[in-house]
Design an enzyme around this catalytic site. Structure first.
Site, PDB file in Angstrom:
ATOM      1  N   ASP A 155       0.856  -1.182   0.000  1.00 53.52           N
ATOM      2  CA  ASP A 155       0.000   0.000   0.000  1.00 53.52           C
ATOM      3  C   ASP A 155       0.899   1.241   0.000  1.00 53.52           C
ATOM      4  O   ASP A 155       2.130   1.152   0.099  1.00 53.52           O
ATOM      5  CB  ASP A 155      -0.978  -0.021   1.187  1.00 53.52           C
ATOM      6  CG  ASP A 155      -2.231   0.802   0.882  1.00 53.52           C
ATOM      7  OD1 ASP A 155      -2.179   1.674  -0.001  1.00 53.52           O
ATOM      8  OD2 ASP A 155      -3.265   0.584   1.532  1.00 53.52           O
TER       9      ASP A 155
HETATM   10  C1  BGC Z   1      -5.195   3.010   0.180  1.00 52.72           C
HETATM   11  C2  BGC Z   1      -5.328   1.980  -0.931  1.00 52.72           C
HETATM   12  C3  BGC Z   1      -5.290   2.678  -2.267  1.00 52.72           C
HETATM   13  C4  BGC Z   1      -3.986   3.434  -2.374  1.00 52.72           C
HETATM   14  C5  BGC Z   1      -3.779   4.111  -3.704  1.00 52.72           C
HETATM   15  C6  BGC Z   1      -3.998   3.920  -0.044  1.00 52.72           C
HETATM   16  O1  BGC Z   1      -3.981   4.971   0.867  1.00 52.72           O
HETATM   17  O2  BGC Z   1      -5.098   2.347   1.414  1.00 52.72           O
HETATM   18  O3  BGC Z   1      -6.507   1.238  -0.753  1.00 52.72           O
HETATM   19  O4  BGC Z   1      -5.455   1.757  -3.302  1.00 52.72           O
HETATM   20  O5  BGC Z   1      -3.953   4.419  -1.360  1.00 52.72           O
HETATM   21  O6  BGC Z   1      -4.599   5.191  -3.901  1.00 52.72           O
END
Ligand code: BGC
Length: 735
Positions: free
Chosen positions: A264
């Site tokens: 993530d």
């Molecule tokens: C979130 C993810 C997301 C990623 C990209 C993160 O902060 O937890 O679920 O896909 O950002 O935007």
């Protein structure tokens, strides 16, 4: 629009051959995804693509710019490797479908699959080829803002939607021109954040991890999901992004997953913030060892992986294995042949097919929570004047909900617009917001709204949460109606005009203090682009509500976590043993009635249970029959029941639900678990025999012996309209 045929690969790509030709810097380029800088792109960024130091980009949705970067990657880089282009397409792209929690309330995986097909189609038109969806974290805490992105609390239901969404996004063939790669997230246990506070620690024993949090990921993998995202969470002391047991032992070895695992956002350097590693270099090492193939947003791999290899802390073989996973994903996506997009091949945003689907999904995901004295559906002849009240009656943005980077609010049809369009001159519509936003505390707008209600035949009150109150990092400690909405509803109720509450929300709310102020409550969630037409069709009976809750509605925050598939405990509460605060105040001796598991100040039951939802029709269940009462491992049994629509005027759909309890286990088992469901359409007065087939495999669980198996013994089944169904029977699984 011209339909392009699926491209035929020019010549097979042999991954091993590409890797053999790659420099270390080119290999590391495949292991990062970077946020795209605003155009005009800095020279350094373009040069990184040209030299193979960036293999994936995110958040670029301009087709010409995507095509140009793909051209540079494929024509000007040494090895011609295409880019992954990622974007969070969570519940639609331009056309927004109901939030995932609402989609789960449809209990209609085929419909949800169609929605994700359309989302993929719209996104692919821009050159996006990878989305970070579905989120299949089991979510049992409505304080957690990301519950909106989930399919709710249940293992089986989430698994069904995991399969449906992966198949929708990736289609039959992920290499087709309008499909994109899915990414099941967040592996694993993210939804168990303590107190529902985002990014918080989780405490998940292996038994619960295996029986509750992991199964939907298995389902996604069985549906051929191309990628997974690691959770931000700390899992038993080792954050998921560095968790060797989770990533290597379970995911790669036990399950044989060959796709990509992406971290993530900045989760790799955050291993240091967790206090697991001393510096970024060690974070990179631990994430590489855990087999995180792609690092999102941060660049610790790019900075330190080479040193780590030189120092012998990571081997070249390990590096190559990660690179192979990424190249394989690009190959499965057909990117070596279809990296360029041609928007002319696609239906335009706002295409009627997309809007019709968005409306159908919104209709089927709404849940009728209350309908006293058959207040709904409204009849036009009795409702010549309507007060349309509340801060959410006319909010094209808020009805879309969380995570709508590309959602186009100009396509939105709000409830107020839809009511005006539908009812026309024949009905007088009096609109008053009452409150500026759902969080607003001032009462200066009340008088106008109350006047409108007083002089109308019915008041439709649109309350709930605006979009920014749920989603990532948008958690709430108190999940009642925010701001002064409860007071507002009371003021409208006191006019004596019948009140229909339409709740637009991203999570379950505690509604105990307002439920009596409404004659009917329609839970619309954040329904997306076509909120208005869907709500109007339901309120006026052109459609009959058929959604069912995918998550329990608690009475009070203090009951959380409250979910139907709980353990029974050694001291379950019974009506005879539960002591109420009033009893204590009356001086009744508490010990006389027994010490069981309850709160003194709230009824132990939920306000609305999992699986619950009303219809304008009524359904009756009778004659449950098991075809056998004894089965052996490997066999199956059938359970059938007659469902009758006893209404004399409304056709409707009932979601018939099958629950099972394993009465005695080597580990304690939930009081019941959903094992199947079927939607049945019944005309007024009609009956249908609904049959479920249950195999012993579906009774298997991760046992005390640390394997997934079935255990012989007594089982109980229930069939009914929600998780409190009482009609059931027992059978024995023979040793
Ligand atoms: C979130 C993810 C997301 C990623 C990209 C993160 O902060 O937890 O679920 O896909 O950002 O935007």
């Amino acid at each position: 629009m011209t339909q392009a045929p699926t491209p035929v690969p020019k010549e097979p790509i042999v991954i091993g051959e590409i890797i053999a030709r790659m420099t270390r810097s080119e290999k590391l380029g495949q292991l990062c995804i970077v946020d795209t800088p605003p155009a005009p792109f800095p020279d350094e960024f373009v040069e990184s693509i040209r030299t193979g130091r960036i293999g994936a980009i995110m958040n670029l949705v301009e087709p010409d710019q995507v095509n140009e970067l793909q051209r540079i990657a494929m024509e000007e880089s040494r090895l011609g490797i295409p880019l992954l282009v990622a974007r969070d397409v969570i519940h639609g792209f331009k056309t927004i479908f109901p939030i995932p929690l609402a989609q789960a309330a449809s209990w209609d995986p085929d419909l949800v699959r169609e929605c994700t097909r359309v989302a993929a189609h719209e996104a692919a038109s821009t050159g996006v080829n990878w989305t970070f969806a579905p989120m299949i974290d089991i979510s049992r805490d409505p304080r957690w803002g990301r519950i909106a992105e989930s399919f709710g609390e249940d293992v089986h239901l989430t698994g069904v939607f995991a399969r449906a969404t992966v198949k929708g996004l990736q289609g039959e063939n992920p290499a087709a021109f309008d499909t994109i790669a899915a990414c099941a997230k967040h592996f694993a246990g993210y939804g168990a954040s303590e107190s529902g506070r985002d990014y918080n620690t989780t405490n998940i024993p292996e038994n619960e991890l295996r029986n509750v949090y992991l199964p939907p990921f298995r389902d996604a993998i069985e549906a051929n999901v191309l990628s997974l995202m690691s959770s931000f969470g700390d899992l038993d002391g080792i954050p998921a992004t560095a968790n060797d047991h989770l990533m290597n032992t379970i995911l790669r070895k036990e399950w044989g997953f060959e796709g990509v695992v992406v971290s993530d956002w900045e989760a790799v350097p955050q291993l240091g913030v967790h206090g697991l590693t001393a510096d970024d270099k060690e974070s990179a090492e631990q994430a590489l060892r855990a087999g995180i193939d792609i690092e999102m947003a941060s660049m610790t791999y790019a900075r330190y992986a080479s040193e780590l290899i030189d120092e012998g802390r990571i081997s070249e073989v390990q590096l190559d294995a990660l690179v192979a996973n990424v190249l394989r994903m690009k190959q499965r996506l057909g990117l070596f042949d279809k990296a360029q997009t041609d928007p002319a091949q696609f239906r335009t945003p706002g295409h009627s097919k997309h809007l019709d689907l968005a409306k159908r999904a919104a209709v089927r995901s709404m849940v009728l929570l209350k309908n006293e004295n058959g207040r709904l559906p409204l009849r036009r002849e009795n409702n010549r004047s309507i007060a349309v009240l509340g801060p959410l009656a006319d909010e094209p943005n808020d009805q879309l909900g969380t995570w709508v980077f590309d959602g186009d609010p100009s396509l939105s049809v709000t409830p107020l617009q839809a009511l005006r369009a539908r009812l026309g001159e024949a009905c007088e519509i009096r609109h008053a917001r009452g409150l500026n936003t759902t969080r607003h505390r001032a009462q200066d707008g009340f008088a106008e709204a109350v006047d409108a209600a007083k002089s109308s035949d019915v008041a439709l009150v649109f309350l709930g949460e605006e979009a920014i109150l749920s989603g990532e990092a948008h958690c709430r400690a108190d999940i009642g109606l925010p701001g002064n909405q409860a007071e507002f509803l009371r003021a409208v109720h006191e006019t004596g005009t019948p009140v229909v509450l339409v709740l637009m929300t991203g999570r379950p709310l505690t509604l105990g203090d307002v439920i009596d102020y409404a004659d009917a409550i329609l839970l619309a969630w954040h329904p997306g682009t076509m909120a208005g037409p869907a709500i109007v069709d339901l309120l006026f009976g052109n459609e009959n509500p058929s959604g069912k809750l995918p998550v329990t509605f608690p009475r009070a925050v203090g009951q959380i976590p409250l979910y139907y598939a709980h353990k029974i405990t050694g001291r379950p509460p019974t009506p005879e043993t539960v002591v109420r605060m009033e009893d204590v105040e009356k001086g009744l001796p508490q010990h006389a009635v027994g010490n069981t598991s309850f709160h003194l100040d709230v009824d132990p039951s939920p306000l609305f249970p999992f699986g619950y939802g009303l219809s304008y029709a009524q359904f009756e269940f009778k004659d449950p029959v098991l075809d056998t009462v004894e089965i052996s491992t490997g066999d199956s049994l059938s359970i059938s029941v007659t469902v009758t629509n006893t209404s004399d005027r409304y056709a409707g759909e009932e979601v018939v639900q099958l629950y099972v309890r394993d009465m005695v286990g080597s580990l304690t088992r939930p009081v019941r678990e959903l094992k199947g469901f079927q939607r049945v359409h019944l005309d007024p007065g009609a009956s249908a025999r609904v049959t479920f087939r249950l195999t012993t495999d579906e009774l298997a669980f991760y046992t005390r012996r640390k394997t997934i198996e079935t255990e012989p013994g007594r089982f109980r089944v229930w069939v009914g309209a929600d998780s409190t169904a009482q009609m059931g029977a027992e059978f024995i699984l023979l040793p």
